[in-house]
Design an enzyme around this catalytic site. Structure first.
Site, PDB file in Angstrom:
ATOM      1  N   ARG A 162     -35.002  -4.695  18.791  1.00  0.00           N
ATOM      2  CA  ARG A 162     -33.590  -5.089  18.952  1.00  0.00           C
ATOM      3  C   ARG A 162     -32.385  -4.198  18.661  1.00  0.00           C
ATOM      4  O   ARG A 162     -31.273  -4.518  18.041  1.00  0.00           O
ATOM      5  CB  ARG A 162     -33.288  -6.454  17.990  1.00  0.00           C
ATOM      6  CG  ARG A 162     -34.110  -7.651  18.676  1.00  0.00           C
ATOM      7  CD  ARG A 162     -33.750  -8.299  20.041  1.00  0.00           C
ATOM      8  NE  ARG A 162     -34.611  -9.782  20.371  1.00  0.00           N
ATOM      9  CZ  ARG A 162     -35.790  -9.466  20.600  1.00  0.00           C
ATOM     10  NH1 ARG A 162     -36.605  -8.520  20.975  1.00  0.00           N
ATOM     11  NH2 ARG A 162     -36.543 -10.762  20.671  1.00  0.00           N
ATOM     12  N   SER A 237     -31.940 -15.853  20.299  1.00  0.00           N
ATOM     13  CA  SER A 237     -31.949 -15.888  18.579  1.00  0.00           C
ATOM     14  C   SER A 237     -30.824 -15.228  18.123  1.00  0.00           C
ATOM     15  O   SER A 237     -30.210 -14.348  18.396  1.00  0.00           O
ATOM     16  CB  SER A 237     -33.314 -14.645  18.504  1.00  0.00           C
ATOM     17  OG  SER A 237     -34.364 -15.040  18.936  1.00  0.00           O
ATOM     18  N   GLU A 333     -28.359 -10.949  15.102  1.00  0.00           N
ATOM     19  CA  GLU A 333     -29.124 -10.162  16.314  1.00  0.00           C
ATOM     20  C   GLU A 333     -27.841 -10.091  17.188  1.00  0.00           C
ATOM     21  O   GLU A 333     -27.705  -9.134  18.020  1.00  0.00           O
ATOM     22  CB  GLU A 333     -30.195 -10.742  16.723  1.00  0.00           C
ATOM     23  CG  GLU A 333     -30.885  -9.989  17.963  1.00  0.00           C
ATOM     24  CD  GLU A 333     -31.324 -10.802  19.169  1.00  0.00           C
ATOM     25  OE1 GLU A 333     -30.495 -11.224  19.811  1.00  0.00           O
ATOM     26  OE2 GLU A 333     -32.664 -11.180  18.928  1.00  0.00           O
TER      27      GLU A 333
HETATM   28  N1  EPU Z   1     -41.413 -20.515  13.768  1.00  0.00           N
HETATM   29  C1  EPU Z   1     -41.156 -21.897  12.596  1.00  0.00           C
HETATM   30  N2  EPU Z   1     -40.090 -22.583  13.159  1.00  0.00           N
HETATM   31  C2  EPU Z   1     -39.116 -22.143  14.369  1.00  0.00           C
HETATM   32  C3  EPU Z   1     -39.440 -21.207  14.929  1.00  0.00           C
HETATM   33  C4  EPU Z   1     -40.545 -20.298  14.683  1.00  0.00           C
HETATM   34  O1  EPU Z   1     -41.974 -22.059  11.930  1.00  0.00           O
HETATM   35  O2  EPU Z   1     -38.233 -23.065  14.237  1.00  0.00           O
HETATM   36  C5  EPU Z   1     -42.503 -19.882  13.413  1.00  0.00           C
HETATM   37  C6  EPU Z   1     -43.850 -20.207  14.239  1.00  0.00           C
HETATM   38  O3  EPU Z   1     -44.992 -20.171  13.391  1.00  0.00           O
HETATM   39  C7  EPU Z   1     -43.929 -19.477  15.304  1.00  0.00           C
HETATM   40  C8  EPU Z   1     -43.354 -18.311  14.971  1.00  0.00           C
HETATM   41  O4  EPU Z   1     -42.457 -18.542  14.050  1.00  0.00           O
HETATM   42  O5  EPU Z   1     -45.091 -19.566  15.595  1.00  0.00           O
HETATM   43  C9  EPU Z   1     -42.906 -17.402  15.899  1.00  0.00           C
HETATM   44  O6  EPU Z   1     -41.999 -17.851  16.874  1.00  0.00           O
HETATM   45  P1  EPU Z   1     -41.744 -17.679  18.403  1.00  0.00           P
HETATM   46  O7  EPU Z   1     -42.889 -17.329  19.030  1.00  0.00           O
HETATM   47  O8  EPU Z   1     -40.589 -18.588  19.031  1.00  0.00           O
HETATM   48  O9  EPU Z   1     -41.000 -16.068  18.248  1.00  0.00           O
HETATM   49  P2  EPU Z   1     -39.599 -15.721  17.140  1.00  0.00           P
HETATM   50  O10 EPU Z   1     -40.493 -14.620  16.292  1.00  0.00           O
HETATM   51  O11 EPU Z   1     -38.846 -16.925  16.774  1.00  0.00           O
HETATM   52  C10 EPU Z   1     -39.146 -13.659  18.594  1.00  0.00           C
HETATM   53  C11 EPU Z   1     -37.826 -13.192  19.602  1.00  0.00           C
HETATM   54  C12 EPU Z   1     -37.520 -14.065  20.857  1.00  0.00           C
HETATM   55  C13 EPU Z   1     -38.654 -14.186  21.771  1.00  0.00           C
HETATM   56  C14 EPU Z   1     -40.036 -14.399  21.134  1.00  0.00           C
HETATM   57  C15 EPU Z   1     -41.261 -14.288  21.793  1.00  0.00           C
HETATM   58  C16 EPU Z   1     -36.713 -11.959  17.689  1.00  0.00           C
HETATM   59  C17 EPU Z   1     -35.223 -12.296  16.914  1.00  0.00           C
HETATM   60  N3  EPU Z   1     -36.719 -13.095  18.700  1.00  0.00           N
HETATM   61  O12 EPU Z   1     -38.948 -15.026  18.472  1.00  0.00           O
HETATM   62  O13 EPU Z   1     -36.250 -13.463  21.386  1.00  0.00           O
HETATM   63  O14 EPU Z   1     -38.651 -14.755  22.730  1.00  0.00           O
HETATM   64  O15 EPU Z   1     -40.190 -13.791  19.691  1.00  0.00           O
HETATM   65  O16 EPU Z   1     -41.519 -13.082  21.744  1.00  0.00           O
HETATM   66  O17 EPU Z   1     -37.254 -11.135  17.663  1.00  0.00           O
HETATM   67  C18 EPU Z   1     -33.987 -13.543  21.598  1.00  0.00           C
HETATM   68  O18 EPU Z   1     -34.089 -12.381  21.243  1.00  0.00           O
HETATM   69  O19 EPU Z   1     -32.801 -14.066  21.924  1.00  0.00           O
HETATM   70  C19 EPU Z   1     -35.401 -14.300  21.810  1.00  0.00           C
HETATM   71  C20 EPU Z   1     -35.375 -15.254  22.262  1.00  0.00           C
END
Ligand code: EPU
Length: 338
Positions: A162, A237, A333
């Protein structure tokens, strides 16, 4: 040139914040952009494109340039690969769909990301195991001070998680006007490793997915947990996922043996900020019209009439609680205009 006054920016930012632009101009071509940059009467300029990674906490006392330059072309191709050029004002998802319609592979995991193509390189958008930098060739950017068009190749962009040079040394100095991507026409590299994609394909009984299947899986996953900015204002995010050292990780692990994490290297662990925020009790919380999304705690939402300041106050409260409970600093972000 149609320079308007006192224009609401609500339609131009996906958070739906009702901040005002003192002056506003729609930019539809490169020559026009160059001319606007030369205007001495408006020394302060503010660039807005898809507005999908932006939190406005005040009115903008400047000339706001809304970058809306359109166009998609094939630069060169052979039987195996293609280089495409997309102008900055094209909608990102529309561009990804155009690539798929033409059978070009490489961007399918980045389906349904809000925003425009010109701002995508700024934060090296990424999702489901792929980042923009993986298929990026170069971008053209106009220097605000001189109107000169400069090309930035992959190395010059200094992409990180990012992150890019456009968030650091080059911040507020350039306007990205187009980007080139190197895509495949056959033997596509499929990125299905992300758990949720595998689950989605299995659910549909797909064993040998096409690039379209992967795009459809990503769209289904995103729609199941991320709010559509057209229905509920948000910027995806709000925070980046923090990377913490082993000592801190081990300490959290003691009390939370199921903490989700990703090993960056032997001593560094990336933790989902959404998990940290949820553990602090914020998931689904609402203060006035500012809230934390009920299905993904990493996403802050505007239920209608929240001000940028109210969203920012909530974000600050979240940061403080996460720091207090886990001793982990989470960084926004989103580009916050204070
Ligand atoms: N989780 C929770 N609670 C929540 C959200 C997430 O416990 O409310 C935990 C869960 O264990 C889940 C893990 O976090 O398995 C990962 O969640 P998710 O797959 O939704 O991914 P993320 O790390 O929260 C990142 C990116 C997203 C992208 C997804 C998929 C960042 C800051 N965000 O989110 O990007 O879509 O991975 O690759 O790296 C964005 O940048 O706007 C965005 C949506």
């Amino acid at each position: 040139m149609n320079i308007q006054e006192n224009i609401s920016l609500k339609p131009y930012n996906t958070f739906g914040i009702d901040a005002k632009a003192r002056y506003f101009v729609e930019i539809t071509g490169l020559a026009q952009l160059q001319k606007v940059l030369e205007l001495k009467a408006y020394p302060n300029k503010f660039i807005i494109s898809g507005g999908s990674n932006l939190l406005l906490t005040k009115d903008i006392d400047a000339l706001v340039l809304h970058i809306n330059i359109k166009g998609k072309t094939v630069v060169e191709e052979d039987t195996e690969a293609v280089e495409v050029k997309v102008m900055a004002g094209e909608n990102w998802h529309g561009f990804v769909m155009w690539c798929l319609d033409n059978g070009y592979g490489g961007l399918e995991n980045l389906s349904l990301i809000p925003g425009n193509t010109g701002t995508a390189p700024i934060q090296n958008i990424g999702a489901y195991g792929v980042e923009l930098k993986d298929v990026f060739v170069s971008c053209a950017a106009m220097e605000i001070a001189t109107g000169e068009l400069i090309s930035f190749d992959l190395e010059a962009c200094e992409f990180g998680y990012r992150d890019s040079i456009f968030k650091r040394e080059a911040k507020n100095k350039y306007i990205i006007t187009s980007a080139n991507f190197g895509l495949t026409k056959k033997d596509h590299v499929l990125n299905t490793g992300y758990g949720a994609i595998e689950d989605e394909l299995r659910k549909k009984g797909i064993v040998y997915p096409t690039i379209r299947d992967i795009s459809n899986a990503v769209i289904a996953i995103r729609q199941s947990k991320l709010p559509d900015p057209k229905e509920l204002g948000n910027s995806g995010s709000f925070f980046k996922n923090p990377v913490i050292g082993r000592k801190k990780f081990d300490r959290i692990l003691k009390n939370h043996p199921k903490i989700p994490h990703y090993e960056v290297d032997e001593d560094q662990f990336k933790i989902p900020a959404g998990w940290l925020i949820e553990q602090c009790g914020f998931k689904g919380k609402r203060i006035g019209d500012a809230g934390v999304h009920e299905k993904q705690a990493l996403v802050l939402v505007n239920y209608g009439n929240a001000t940028g300041k109210e969203i920012l106050d909530l974000a600050t409260q979240i940061q403080q609680e996460v720091l207090k409970k886990f001793d982990v600093k989470i960084e926004p972000e989103v580009n916050i205009i204070r």
